[in-house]
Design an enzyme around this catalytic site. Sequence first.
Site, PDB file in Angstrom:
ATOM      1  CD  GLU A 175      -8.036  -4.578   1.010  1.00 50.47           C
ATOM      2  OE1 GLU A 175      -8.381  -4.450  -0.176  1.00 50.47           O
ATOM      3  OE2 GLU A 175      -7.707  -3.620   1.722  1.00 50.47           O
ATOM      4  CE  LYS A 217      -4.861  -3.720  -0.579  1.00 53.47           C
ATOM      5  NZ  LYS A 217      -5.031  -2.829  -1.731  1.00 53.47           N
TER       6      LYS A 217
HETATM    7  P1  13P Z   1      -4.882   1.788   1.864  1.00 57.00           P
HETATM    8  O1  13P Z   1      -3.465   1.380   1.547  1.00 57.00           O
HETATM    9  O2  13P Z   1      -5.115   3.270   1.805  1.00 57.00           O
HETATM   10  O3  13P Z   1      -5.362   1.148   3.121  1.00 57.00           O
HETATM   11  O4  13P Z   1      -5.777   1.239   0.698  1.00 57.00           O
HETATM   12  C1  13P Z   1      -5.565  -0.041   0.262  1.00 57.00           C
HETATM   13  C2  13P Z   1      -6.814  -0.591  -0.223  1.00 57.00           C
HETATM   14  O5  13P Z   1      -6.884  -1.059  -1.327  1.00 57.00           O
HETATM   15  C3  13P Z   1      -7.984  -0.580   0.685  1.00 57.00           C
HETATM   16  O6  13P Z   1      -8.973  -1.421   0.188  1.00 57.00           O
END
Ligand code: 13P
Length: 339
Positions: A175, A217
Amino acid sequence: MPALAVTAAEMVATGKGILAADESVGTMSSRLENAGVEPTADNRAAYRALLLTTPDLSDGVSGVIYCDETLRQRLPDGRPFVEATVQSGLLPGIKVDMGTKPLAGADDETVTEGLDGLRDRLAEYATMGARFAKWRAVIRIDEGKPTHQAIRANAHALARYAALCQEAGIVPIVEPEVLMDGAHSLDRCAVVTSVVLLEVMGELRDSGVELDGIVLKPNMVLPGQDCPDGASSGDIAAATLQALSTVVPADVAGIAFLSGGQGSVLATERLAALRRLDAPWPLTFSFGRALVDDALAAWRGDSERVGDGQAALAHRVRCNSAALSGGYSALLERETVSR
Ligand code: 13P
């Protein structure tokens, strides 16, 4: 198919997304406090139990990401979270990063920490039943930012994390989040997102990470929240796909977008617009706030209102799942949230 690729494919299975319920103890506590709920360990567990026991959650959700605290907690009925997650037909996941810290030598940029001891922690999480993990890197757009130093440090940490996960038999969610804070344009976000993903992909390759055994992500490509120029869902979807498709190989198992502070309906509309385009990878959601904010507001820590919280979550899951299958409409959004 190798085991990691099988799990990764399950995570992005058609019509399903990943529920991010892995807020750190500090973040979860302040969200509870803002909702008027005492931020105790029991209340954090009760809230996660509400989410997990939402009827038919697995119709639109493939897995749930927890933080370390939750993974060691039990539901009010006594079942450990991992066991209850599996019994609900969902994959249990674990956030393993230790959060962002100021990056030495940089001016107000961060690097995500948590590599020290990670091999041992992953081995324990695997024993406990975690099937996938998450690590979030944060990139901020500002004048002269992000610097290459910040991009490289974060990409390198993501790749080392991903390699350690795969060694432990756990699918890494990779991510790299480019924040929507600021007044930057859609085009600037597109360029930064591409540059960041290019660096991440290079680091993953250099670390020997199998791309069919990861879920990426990323952020959607958005204008900054203070940008005077708006963008339609169609513009955002096109810019996002363009930014990703030039740098993300087709053998990545899937893309699961974060919501990043977008309103929950906007996030769904944009996901629906993305799905209308022809992408080389499975596309889905891995939302936190855009899935759970309404549920927390409906529950407010009241055991009498668990059903209301679950109905709110079920509604958002239904809308996002419909977005993935082309069946999302404003009409569905207006449908009464039923208990
Ligand atoms: P949000 O969708 O609230 O941005 O959170 C996703 C997430 O896993 C952040 O690390």
